[in-house]
Design an enzyme around this catalytic site. Structure first.
Site, PDB file in Angstrom:
ATOM      1  CD  GLU A  46      -9.109   3.192   8.470  1.00  0.00           C
ATOM      2  OE1 GLU A  46      -8.935   2.696   9.575  1.00  0.00           O
ATOM      3  OE2 GLU A  46      -8.348   2.983   7.505  1.00  0.00           O
ATOM      4  CB  SER A  97      -0.929  -0.075   1.212  1.00  0.00           C
ATOM      5  OG  SER A  97      -1.758   1.021   1.301  1.00  0.00           O
ATOM      6  N   GLY A 119      -1.405  -1.296  14.263  1.00  0.00           N
ATOM      7  CA  GLY A 119      -1.537  -2.679  13.788  1.00  0.00           C
ATOM      8  C   GLY A 119      -0.593  -2.949  12.634  1.00  0.00           C
ATOM      9  CB  THR A 120       0.396  -1.280   9.736  1.00  0.00           C
ATOM     10  OG1 THR A 120       0.417   0.095  10.129  1.00  0.00           O
ATOM     11  CG2 THR A 120      -1.001  -1.652   9.310  1.00  0.00           C
ATOM     12  NE  ARG A 160      -5.408   2.172  16.786  1.00  0.00           N
ATOM     13  CZ  ARG A 160      -4.657   2.039  15.691  1.00  0.00           C
ATOM     14  NH1 ARG A 160      -3.986   3.084  15.182  1.00  0.00           N
ATOM     15  NH2 ARG A 160      -4.565   0.883  15.081  1.00  0.00           N
ATOM     16  CG  ASP A 194      -3.210  -0.632  -1.885  1.00  0.00           C
ATOM     17  OD1 ASP A 194      -3.232   0.533  -1.460  1.00  0.00           O
ATOM     18  OD2 ASP A 194      -3.670  -1.591  -1.240  1.00  0.00           O
TER      19      ASP A 194
HETATM   20  C1  LIG Z   1      -3.883   6.234  11.909  1.00  0.00           C
HETATM   21  C2  LIG Z   1      -3.929   5.488  10.636  1.00  0.00           C
HETATM   22  O1  LIG Z   1      -4.003   6.097   9.572  1.00  0.00           O
HETATM   23  N1  LIG Z   1      -3.881   4.154  10.720  1.00  0.00           N
HETATM   24  C3  LIG Z   1      -3.925   3.309   9.524  1.00  0.00           C
HETATM   25  C4  LIG Z   1      -2.875   2.215   9.629  1.00  0.00           C
HETATM   26  O2  LIG Z   1      -3.185   1.403  10.741  1.00  0.00           O
HETATM   27  P1  LIG Z   1      -2.393   1.399  12.123  1.00  0.00           P
HETATM   28  O3  LIG Z   1      -3.008   0.265  12.886  1.00  0.00           O
HETATM   29  O4  LIG Z   1      -2.656   2.729  12.745  1.00  0.00           O
HETATM   30  O5  LIG Z   1      -0.952   1.220  11.811  1.00  0.00           O
HETATM   31  O6  LIG Z   1      -2.937   1.411   8.460  1.00  0.00           O
HETATM   32  C5  LIG Z   1      -4.182   0.716   8.325  1.00  0.00           C
HETATM   33  C6  LIG Z   1      -4.068  -0.158   7.108  1.00  0.00           C
HETATM   34  O7  LIG Z   1      -3.845   0.579   5.957  1.00  0.00           O
HETATM   35  C7  LIG Z   1      -5.317   1.731   8.216  1.00  0.00           C
HETATM   36  O8  LIG Z   1      -6.525   1.028   8.158  1.00  0.00           O
HETATM   37  C8  LIG Z   1      -5.290   2.666   9.406  1.00  0.00           C
HETATM   38  O9  LIG Z   1      -6.221   3.697   9.269  1.00  0.00           O
HETATM   39 MG   LIG Z   2      -3.739   1.260   0.530  1.00  0.00          MG
END
Ligand SMILES: CC(=O)N[C@H]1[C@@H](OP(=O)(O)O)O[C@H](CO)[C@@H](O)[C@@H]1O
Ligand SMILES: [Mg+2]
Length: 597
Positions: free
Chosen positions: A424, A119, A555-556, A552, A332
């Site tokens: 989002e 992405s 997750g990525t 928080r 992507d």
């Molecule tokens: C604050 C933020 O933009 N977080 C993003 C990012 O997740 P995080 O869990 O915050 O790393 O990547 C995700 C996947 O693309 C998206 O769904 C989400 O909105």
């Molecule tokens: Mg993407």
């Protein structure tokens, strides 16, 4: 019994005998003997299944060890966006996801998608995510299975695969159809080959779509599994569905007011640019698109939707004159943000919150005009700007719900409404309608006793669902819908920005020893662990006018995210930094401590 099955059984026996796995050898031998006696009976079918499983699982593990050995010891996790790693550490994971996709396809008796992309992340990264039968993200239970499979050592691979087949009662003789897509990263073609190898070794059926956007692959999977009811599972089918509805909606509205049917498009040097070029050919004079960052530069580098949103500045490579409407998509093409730079070189962004409010307001008008009893709602995350939430609830009078970060959580919440809009703040989102609502809209259009105005509003709703990709957030489809709304309202981008004023906001990252120590509740707005951290955040927030902050674990990425907003940018930056310091102190910060601005 067919001769193919005979061969499979015989090969299974050879493979397993040659590995001298005594208990299994005995078992296969028994199954072969029993076959002779019970041929044609239910018991035989079971034995045949087990032997098939043994054979396939064994072959998969062997080939994995030989060609895609596990390179890293570190555990990886199937997160909100699947697996994301440096590309060179991914081939064994993607091979294993090829295996898992086949198992999932056999389990669901439907086609499954496998998308290779990282992405908005830098070009040297890559990743993989699986797409469920109706275009949804992979079910949470299987995310855990995916992580266990990715983390198994080479010599445990067979055991883990065998466990999955048994615990999920997978019928191995079913077809395992997997749709594969990839973004434009240089590492993607070889990773796609790893996926195909995994699919084939389990006798799955790969269909490789080559370079496509993530939402296109979601669309294809849904088309296939609805036997074409959602559309045709080809690029042409996708472009035709979106553009036909878009052109129809445009034809029903004369150009008026400040709207000009033209955008400057930042393709992030990725697949979005390639597919936008193709889509533009279907839009006739209803929208002209100047495409930049088409792929000669580095993917996502100083351009793309994530860069624009996070840096709050225009991308490089887009020579748009002041005041002109511009868009950026990510690597992507599932995220979209709008922006413009004014005469005084000041940058203005219209992010996912703005897109959500624009679309929800438009849909609310259509719902009212149609006279239909449709319950419309909007879903945001805690990252949504407080002003947008206030505007939606109090001005548009559309119910708002808050979900955890990650598209699957928003999607799930949006299903609670007849029509659910979810976005989002980073620009990822779409609109979905329940089956009942889709039917109601269709019926209304065909009922001649209903007043023409109401029927025409219902037709407008139906066309919106032709333009929008309901399967997942889709930058190209969202772009078309936003353009329809602006055209209908006769708005320039400045008119759109004028609907409400965003609160200043700031996002920061804090590195800690183990980000899992941060545990949250209430759609991530409250931090339950470490003890005392929420109390500290509350104390800090209370000192600022219109203050709000939360933390928080990402997750990525291996970090904790801090979000803050307040009445001025200066106050916001200070509040964010103070909260970041509290996280660093109370949640095991590592490296340099956050400093105050
Ligand atoms: C604050 C933020 O933009 N977080 C993003 C990012 O997740 P995080 O869990 O915050 O790393 O990547 C995700 C996947 O693309 C998206 O769904 C989400 O909105
Ligand atoms: Mg993407």
């Amino acid at each position: 019994m067919s001769s193919v099955e005979d061969v499979v059984l015989a090969e299974a026996a050879c493979v397993i005998l040659s590995k001298q796995q005594a208990p299994r050898m005995y078992w296969v031998k028994q199954s072969l003997e029993t076959r002779a006696r019970y041929s044609g009976s239910e018991l035989f079918k079971d034995l045949n299944q087990m032997t098939l499983t043994l054979f396939h699982v064994n072959q998969a593990a062997e080939s994995g060890r030989r060609n895609f050995s596990k390179k890293v010891d570190k555990d990886v996790m199937y997160g909100t966006a699947g697996f994301r790693e440096k590309a060179e550490a991914l081939d064994y994971i993607i091979y294993r996801m090829g295996l898992l996709a086949v198992l999932r396809a056999k389990y669901k008796n439907a086609a499954i998608g496998l998308m290779i992309t990282a992405s908005h992340n830098p070009e040297p990264d890559n990743g993989v995510k699986l797409i469920d039968p109706h275009g949804e993200m992979l079910e949470v239970k299987w995310e855990k299975i995916a992580s266990a499979l990715a983390n198994a050592s080479d010599d445990k691979l067979e055991e883990v695969l065998d466990d999955i087949v048994k615990s999920e009662s997978i019928n191995m003789s079913r077809e395992g159809c997997v749709f594969i897509g990839q973004d434009t990263r240089p590492s993607s073609p070889s990773l796609a080959r790893a996926a195909v190898a995994g699919i084939k070794v389990l006798s799955g059926l790969p269909t490789d779509f080559g370079v496509v956007t993530t939402p296109m692959l979601h669309f294809f999977v849904t088309c296939r599994n609805t036997q074409g009811a959602y559309g045709e599972a080809t690029e042409k089918g996708y472009f035709t569905k979106l553009s036909t509805a878009f052109n129809k909606l445009c034809a029903s509205v004369k150009l008026s007011g400040n709207y000009k049917p033209h955008v400057f498009f930042d393709g992030a040097n990725g697949v979005g640019a390639v597919k936008m070029k193709a889509l533009a050919g279907y839009l006739s004079e209803n929208l002209s698109v100047d495409i930049y960052n088409k792929g000669s530069g580095k993917l996502n580098y100083m351009c793309g939707a994530d860069y624009v949103k996070v840096q709050q500045r225009a991308p490089s490579g887009v020579p748009a004159p002041p005041g002109e409407r511009c868009v950026s998509v990510d690597g992507d093409a599932d995220r979209l943000v709008y922006y413009y730079v004014d005469e005084g070189s000041v940058f203005h962004m219209l992010d996912g919150d703005r897109i959500a409010t624009l679309i929800a307001g438009y849909l609310m008008e259509l719902v009212h005009a149609s006279g239909l009893a449709i319950n419309l709602g909007l879903v945001q995350t805690a990252y949504a700007n407080g002003s947008s939430t206030h505007y939606i609830a109090n001005v548009l009078k559309v119910p708002v719900a808050c979900a955890k970060t990650g598209v699957k959580f928003l999607h799930e919440k949006a299903l609670e409404f007849d029509i659910g809009v979810y976005f989002e703040a980073n620009g990822h989102g779409t609109v979905i309608a329940s089956e009942k609502t889709t039917r109601l809209i269709k019926d209304t259009i065909s009922k001649t006793e209903i007043p023409a105005e109401q029927r025409s509003a219902a037709e407008g709703l139906a066309d919106v669902f032709g333009v929008i990709n309901q399967t997942v957030g889709d930058a190209l489809s969202d772009l078309l819908l936003v353009e329809v709304v602006l055209r209908t309202k006769g708005w320039s981008i400045q008119d759109w920005l004028g609907t409400y004023v965003d609160l200043p906001n700031r996002q920061l990252k804090v590195t800690v020893k183990d980000r899992r120590v941060i545990q949250t509740t209430d759609a991530e707005r409250i931090c339950e662990n470490p003890e005392g951290l929420q109390k500290k955040i509350d104390e800090l927030v209370a000192k600022y006018e219109r203050g709000r902050a939360f933390v928080r674990p990402s997750g990525t990425e291996d970090i904790v995210r801090v979000y803050a907003e307040a009445d001025s940018q200066e106050n916001t930056d200070r509040l964010a930094a103070l909260v970041a310091q509290a996280v660093y102190q109370m949640a095991g910060g590592v490296g340099e401590a956050p400093t105050l601005p």
